[in-house]
Design an enzyme around this catalytic site. Structure first.
Site, mmCIF file in Angstrom:
data_model
loop_
_atom_site.group_PDB
_atom_site.id
_atom_site.type_symbol
_atom_site.label_atom_id
_atom_site.label_comp_id
_atom_site.label_asym_id
_atom_site.label_seq_id
_atom_site.Cartn_x
_atom_site.Cartn_y
_atom_site.Cartn_z
ATOM 1 N N LYS A 120 64.557 -78.046 16.911
ATOM 2 C CA LYS A 120 63.222 -78.277 16.350
ATOM 3 C C LYS A 120 62.143 -78.083 17.415
ATOM 4 C CE LYS A 120 64.609 -81.082 12.439
ATOM 5 N NZ LYS A 120 64.849 -82.413 11.918
ATOM 6 N N LYS A 198 70.443 -65.197 5.966
ATOM 7 C CA LYS A 198 70.620 -66.445 5.229
ATOM 8 C C LYS A 198 69.293 -66.834 4.560
ATOM 9 C CE LYS A 198 71.671 -71.267 5.809
ATOM 10 N NZ LYS A 198 71.570 -72.456 6.486
ATOM 11 N N LYS A 201 63.611 -71.157 4.033
ATOM 12 C CA LYS A 201 62.144 -71.193 4.001
ATOM 13 C C LYS A 201 61.570 -70.581 5.261
ATOM 14 C CE LYS A 201 61.967 -75.605 3.018
ATOM 15 N NZ LYS A 201 63.194 -75.912 2.260
#
Ligand code: ADP
Ligand code: TRP
Length: 337
Positions: A120, A198, A201
């Protein structure tokens, strides 16, 4: 008096879903579908992880909209509030109390090894203390409802191992309070997106479950294919349209379409139309249900509040044990109103 908790009976299945926008086919076939099916296998606790989402969403309106959307999505797709306890994470604020208590038995090193934290930060998300301690809150989510089975995707397995570690450490320090949860890996399916990577979003290659009409048509017609001209044989093995079609078709339908591909009897345009028809048919009922629920926000709110009450009653039982085990006083019962 501490209420007795027996850990007998059907397994407790728990999972959390972040309110992070529109659900796509990857989310559905990789996670939601299995969550819905598990309602037949035990007592399910499913919640909308709005506290966790605060590590990335810092806009109250977006938080409210996304929370409502994910509630509508799950209810429309078959979550049955009569069989599963469905609630918002924040309707049980005790989970933050347990997160603190667990933080005191959590080694810094354990959290420093978290892969999802590093990923992240690499994506540019701010390295807040909340993001760092995210797995501790997740452990509290799981342990406070004395969950036995946690269905998750591969990316969350490390968080489950951390939860097992925290539960074990707590139990060794204070006596056995928590059952040790196991994870159940969601079926390993990698739904391809419109560009063949894949579906995600973050790649902007999604086909949203609740898109329909022109927007859906535009997305499906935009799926990347090679430039084999009409009438030539096509290879089903390497075709995204074929792979996506396979999510909705039975074996006979798949075999028939593969034969048409190989014989050059179908072009990509028609294969895409076929796929759109499949998506429309598969989600027709869910779409109708979602529209109906969206018109009735009071009912959705009632479902979440009722779920929150049930979840909180369970959480409170665990917290009584926890507070007694660590030597904190019992919290006085709220005065009757
Ligand atoms: P996104 O990559 O779009 O941000 P999330 O990370 O929010 O999706 O995923 C939510 C759930 O959906 C996870 O359990 C994940 O494993 C599953 N999932 C997401 N994309 C796919 C995909 N393309 N194929 C299969 N499962 C997926
Ligand atoms: N971290 C999970 C995700 O991003 C969401 C989540 C929060 C969760 N608490 C949980 C999942 C507890 C399972 C159990 O997908």
């Amino acid at each position: 008096m501490i209420k007795e908790i027996t850990d007998k009976g059907p397994p407790r299945i728990l999972s959390g879903v972040q309110p992070s926008g529109k659900l796509h086919l990857g989310n559905y076939f990789g996670a939601v579908k299995q969550h819905i099916a598990l309602q037949a296998e035990g007592v399910c606790f499913y919640f909308i992880a709005n506290y966790h989402a605060m590590t990335t969403i810092q806009d109250a309106a977006v938080m409210r909209d996304n929370t409502r959307d994910v509630a509508l999505d799950y209810l429309a797709l078959g979550l049955d509030p009569a069989r599963a306890v469905f609630f918002r994470q924040s309707d049980v604020p005790e989970v933050t109390e347990l997160a603190w208590i667990l933080a005191t038995v959590t080694n810094m090193g354990l959290l420093e090894r978290a892969v999802s934290f590093k990923e992240k930060i690499d994506k540019g998300i701010e390295a807040s203390v909340g993001l760092f301690t995210y797995p501790v809150l997740m452990a509290a989510d799981i342990l406070i409802y004395r969950s036995n089975i946690v269905p998750v995707g591969k990316d969350q397995v490390q968080h489950l191992e951390m939860t097992q570690d925290m539960a074990g450490k707590f139990n060794r320090a204070y006596g056995k309070v928590f059952p040790i949860p196991s994870f159940r890996l969601d079926k390993e399916s990698k739904v391809p997106g419109t560009d063949g990577q894949k579906m995600s979003k973050s790649y902007g290659n999604t086909i949203d479950i609740f898109a329909e009409g022109k927007p859906l048509e535009k997305t499906v017609m935009g799926i990347k294919t090679d430039s084999t001209p009409l009438g030539q044989p096509l290879d089903p093995e390497t075709c995204n349209v074929f792979a996506l079609h396979g999510l909705f078709a039975d074996d006979a339908e798949k075999a028939a379409l593969a034969a048409d591909y190989r014989a050059g009897r179908i072009g990509y345009g028609n294969a895409k139309k076929l796929l759109k028809g499949k998506i429309d048919a598969y989600f027709a009922e869910a779409r109708a249900k979602r529209k109906q629920l969206a018109k009735d926000p009071a009912t959705v709110e009632d479902i979440l509040r009722e779920g929150g009450k049930k979840a909180r009653a369970e959480a409170e039982k665990t917290m009584e044990l926890v507070r007694a085990a660590v030597g904190l006083p019992a919290v006085p019962a709220a005065p009757l109103q």
